[in-house]
Design a protein around this motif. Structure first.
Motif, PDB file in Angstrom:
ATOM      1  N   LEU A 132      66.619  77.602  44.070  1.00 42.39           N
ATOM      2  CA  LEU A 132      66.093  78.456  43.006  1.00 42.39           C
ATOM      3  C   LEU A 132      67.205  79.306  42.409  1.00 42.39           C
ATOM      4  N   PHE A 133      68.053  79.873  43.262  1.00 45.27           N
ATOM      5  CA  PHE A 133      69.174  80.681  42.797  1.00 45.27           C
ATOM      6  C   PHE A 133      70.124  79.864  41.931  1.00 45.27           C
ATOM      7  N   SER A 134      70.416  78.655  42.356  1.00 45.85           N
ATOM      8  CA  SER A 134      71.335  77.804  41.608  1.00 45.85           C
ATOM      9  C   SER A 134      70.754  77.416  40.247  1.00 45.85           C
ATOM     10  N   LEU A 135      69.511  76.948  40.240  1.00 52.27           N
ATOM     11  CA  LEU A 135      68.898  76.478  38.995  1.00 52.27           C
ATOM     12  C   LEU A 135      68.636  77.617  38.009  1.00 52.27           C
ATOM     13  N   MET A 136      68.567  78.854  38.525  1.00 49.60           N
ATOM     14  CA  MET A 136      68.343  79.992  37.633  1.00 49.60           C
ATOM     15  C   MET A 136      69.485  80.158  36.632  1.00 49.60           C
ATOM     16  N   HIS A 137      70.637  79.592  36.932  1.00 53.81           N
ATOM     17  CA  HIS A 137      71.800  79.722  36.053  1.00 53.81           C
ATOM     18  C   HIS A 137      71.821  78.663  34.950  1.00 53.81           C
ATOM     19  N   TYR A 138      70.802  77.819  34.906  1.00 46.08           N
ATOM     20  CA  TYR A 138      70.812  76.703  33.966  1.00 46.08           C
ATOM     21  C   TYR A 138      69.546  76.684  33.110  1.00 46.08           C
ATOM     22  N   LYS A 139      69.646  75.964  31.999  1.00 47.24           N
ATOM     23  CA  LYS A 139      68.481  75.662  31.177  1.00 47.24           C
ATOM     24  C   LYS A 139      67.949  74.293  31.578  1.00 47.24           C
ATOM     25  N   PHE A 140      66.721  74.021  31.191  1.00 49.49           N
ATOM     26  CA  PHE A 140      66.106  72.755  31.585  1.00 49.49           C
ATOM     27  C   PHE A 140      66.895  71.558  31.068  1.00 49.49           C
ATOM     28  N   TYR A 141      67.433  71.673  29.843  1.00 43.30           N
ATOM     29  CA  TYR A 141      68.155  70.531  29.283  1.00 43.30           C
ATOM     30  C   TYR A 141      69.434  70.224  30.046  1.00 43.30           C
ATOM     31  N   ASP A 142      69.980  71.215  30.791  1.00 42.59           N
ATOM     32  CA  ASP A 142      71.159  70.953  31.614  1.00 42.59           C
ATOM     33  C   ASP A 142      70.842  69.953  32.728  1.00 42.59           C
ATOM     34  N   LEU A 143      69.594  69.947  33.167  1.00 45.08           N
ATOM     35  CA  LEU A 143      69.202  69.060  34.262  1.00 45.08           C
ATOM     36  C   LEU A 143      69.151  67.603  33.816  1.00 45.08           C
ATOM     37  N   LEU A 144      69.150  67.387  32.511  1.00 43.88           N
ATOM     38  CA  LEU A 144      69.153  66.026  31.985  1.00 43.88           C
ATOM     39  C   LEU A 144      70.568  65.463  31.895  1.00 43.88           C
ATOM     40  N   ASN A 145      71.543  66.326  32.175  1.00 42.94           N
ATOM     41  CA  ASN A 145      72.954  65.933  32.121  1.00 42.94           C
ATOM     42  C   ASN A 145      73.489  65.806  33.545  1.00 42.94           C
ATOM     43  N   VAL A 146      73.838  64.605  33.945  1.00 43.92           N
ATOM     44  CA  VAL A 146      74.305  64.349  35.316  1.00 43.92           C
ATOM     45  C   VAL A 146      75.525  65.195  35.661  1.00 43.92           C
ATOM     46  N   SER A 147      76.357  65.502  34.681  1.00 46.97           N
ATOM     47  CA  SER A 147      77.591  66.246  34.946  1.00 46.97           C
ATOM     48  C   SER A 147      77.328  67.682  35.395  1.00 46.97           C
ATOM     49  N   SER A 148      76.087  68.163  35.249  1.00 46.70           N
ATOM     50  CA  SER A 148      75.759  69.519  35.688  1.00 46.70           C
ATOM     51  C   SER A 148      75.545  69.597  37.199  1.00 46.70           C
ATOM     52  N   TYR A 149      75.270  68.473  37.834  1.00 42.30           N
ATOM     53  CA  TYR A 149      74.822  68.497  39.221  1.00 42.30           C
ATOM     54  C   TYR A 149      75.888  68.899  40.243  1.00 42.30           C
ATOM     55  N   PRO A 150      77.166  68.570  40.065  1.00 38.31           N
ATOM     56  CA  PRO A 150      78.150  69.091  41.030  1.00 38.31           C
ATOM     57  C   PRO A 150      78.128  70.610  41.114  1.00 38.31           C
ATOM     58  N   SER A 151      78.015  71.276  39.968  1.00 38.86           N
ATOM     59  CA  SER A 151      77.970  72.740  39.961  1.00 38.86           C
ATOM     60  C   SER A 151      76.665  73.259  40.547  1.00 38.86           C
ATOM     61  N   ILE A 152      75.561  72.583  40.239  1.00 43.13           N
ATOM     62  CA  ILE A 152      74.258  72.989  40.776  1.00 43.13           C
ATOM     63  C   ILE A 152      74.276  72.929  42.303  1.00 43.13           C
ATOM     64  N   ILE A 153      74.772  71.821  42.841  1.00 41.27           N
ATOM     65  CA  ILE A 153      74.818  71.642  44.293  1.00 41.27           C
ATOM     66  C   ILE A 153      75.804  72.625  44.921  1.00 41.27           C
ATOM     67  N   GLY A 154      76.964  72.814  44.283  1.00 43.81           N
ATOM     68  CA  GLY A 154      77.959  73.747  44.806  1.00 43.81           C
ATOM     69  C   GLY A 154      77.436  75.169  44.882  1.00 43.81           C
ATOM     70  N   THR A 155      76.712  75.594  43.857  1.00 51.79           N
ATOM     71  CA  THR A 155      76.156  76.952  43.846  1.00 51.79           C
ATOM     72  C   THR A 155      75.075  77.108  44.901  1.00 51.79           C
ATOM     73  N   ALA A 156      74.284  76.075  45.115  1.00 49.14           N
ATOM     74  CA  ALA A 156      73.270  76.111  46.172  1.00 49.14           C
ATOM     75  C   ALA A 156      73.947  76.259  47.540  1.00 49.14           C
ATOM     76  N   GLY A 157      75.099  75.601  47.715  1.00 51.00           N
ATOM     77  CA  GLY A 157      75.854  75.752  48.957  1.00 51.00           C
ATOM     78  C   GLY A 157      76.325  77.179  49.160  1.00 51.00           C
ATOM     79  N   LEU A 158      76.811  77.799  48.084  1.00 44.79           N
ATOM     80  CA  LEU A 158      77.225  79.201  48.158  1.00 44.79           C
ATOM     81  C   LEU A 158      76.048  80.087  48.544  1.00 44.79           C
ATOM     82  N   ALA A 159      74.885  79.808  47.972  1.00 43.53           N
ATOM     83  CA  ALA A 159      73.690  80.605  48.264  1.00 43.53           C
ATOM     84  C   ALA A 159      73.332  80.553  49.748  1.00 43.53           C
ATOM     85  N   LEU A 160      73.513  79.390  50.382  1.00 49.07           N
ATOM     86  CA  LEU A 160      73.243  79.278  51.824  1.00 49.07           C
ATOM     87  C   LEU A 160      74.184  80.176  52.622  1.00 49.07           C
ATOM     88  N   VAL A 161      75.437  80.242  52.205  1.00 46.65           N
ATOM     89  CA  VAL A 161      76.409  81.117  52.875  1.00 46.65           C
ATOM     90  C   VAL A 161      76.015  82.583  52.705  1.00 46.65           C
TER      91      VAL A 161
END
Length: 279
Positions: A132-161
């Motif tokens: 939720l924290f990671s996706l809050m930084h994006y708009k819905f249309y960003d999710l349609l772009n595969v190139s957004s996912y490395p950053s989405i996953i990376g931010t989710a990893g930071l959130a776990l830390v």
């Protein structure tokens, strides 16, 4: 002889998953961005229309981490008032950013956290909160772009830390860590921008002729002038200010699509910093 008990840290799997995920996927996102393999997401460009570098630093390094830690990680402190601040604060962000696609995820998180005593639901709530924290930084249309996912996953990893820090050290530690991460990313982006090529460049199309030049983020006193012969002179400004001159009630891409700047001659010195993904 007094026996000193060694402190036992809990939920260490959050670190074991979060640290490598954050490092690996953040580096991947930086590499893809460096070689212009990816298109800029709404997250990367949200500071582009800010003229004052102080506002960028204040917003990205101080204000955002402070509020985000209270809204997203305050719930894990065990304090009841912070739990409700988290619930209402996150809902407020969803509404203010019009990220309505996150409402089901927010509801799921609240349900899992409230049922945390049953069937390891708290463990699941950690991962839903991070997503939720990671996706809050994006708009819905960003999710349609595969190139957004490395950053989405990376931010989710930071959130776990950051969740692990709250659970084992305290909310202040996650705030401090968030300050450091954002400060490092923004400082790197500013230094990189200040060292970019600032020579005069020219772009010509069937609709307009534009000469432009990047200027330092630390320069001020910008201005935009529009003459009778349809020539624009914009000095030390950004695209948002130029857009307001042509189409005060429309986005720039809409303005261009209706050919509102036909036969336009334009001279600009402007600031445009493409920031990395700032958590």
């Amino acid at each position: 002889m007094e026996i000193v008990k060694k402190k036992t840290y809990k939920e260490n799997y959050l670190l074991k998953i979060g640290i490598p995920v954050f490092i690996c996927f953040t580096l991947l996102a930086i590499i893809l961005d460096h070689f212009k393999i990816t298109d800029p997401s709404s997250r990367e460009t949200r500071f582009n229309d800010i003229n004052n570098v102080t506002d960028i630093i204040l917003g990205g390094v101080v204000i955002a981490p402070l509020f985000e830690e209270f809204f997203f990680r305050g719930v894990f402190t065990g304090k009841k008032y912070l739990k409700y601040i988290s619930y209402f604060g996150t809902a407020f962000l969803v509404i203010m950013q019009q990220s309505y696609f996150l409402i089901p995820l927010l509801i799921l998180f609240i349900i899992l956290f409230e049922l945390k005593a049953k069937n390891n639901f708290q463990k699941y709530s950690f991962f839903i909160n991070a997503l939720l924290f990671s996706l809050m930084h994006y708009k819905f249309y960003d999710l349609l772009n595969v190139s957004s996912y490395p950053s989405i996953i990376g931010t989710a990893g930071l959130a776990l830390v950051l969740i692990w820090l709250v659970l084992n050290v305290g909310l202040w530690s996650s705030i401090l860590a968030h300050f450091i991460v954002n400060g490092t990313l923004i400082s790197t982006a500013i230094i990189s921008y200040e060292n970019t090529d600032k020579t005069l460049k020219k772009v010509e199309t069937n609709d307009f002729v534009m000469t432009y030049q990047y200027v330092s983020l630390f320069e001020s006193d910008g201005q935009v002038e529009f003459s009778r012969n349809k020539e624009v002179k914009a000095v030390n400004t950004n695209m948002d200010n130029i857009n307001k001159l042509f189409c005060p009630n429309a986005e720039l891409k809409s303005c261009i699509s209706v050919n509102s700047i036909s036969q336009l001659k334009e001279t600009k010195q402007y600031k445009k910093i493409r920031l990395p993904d700032i958590p």
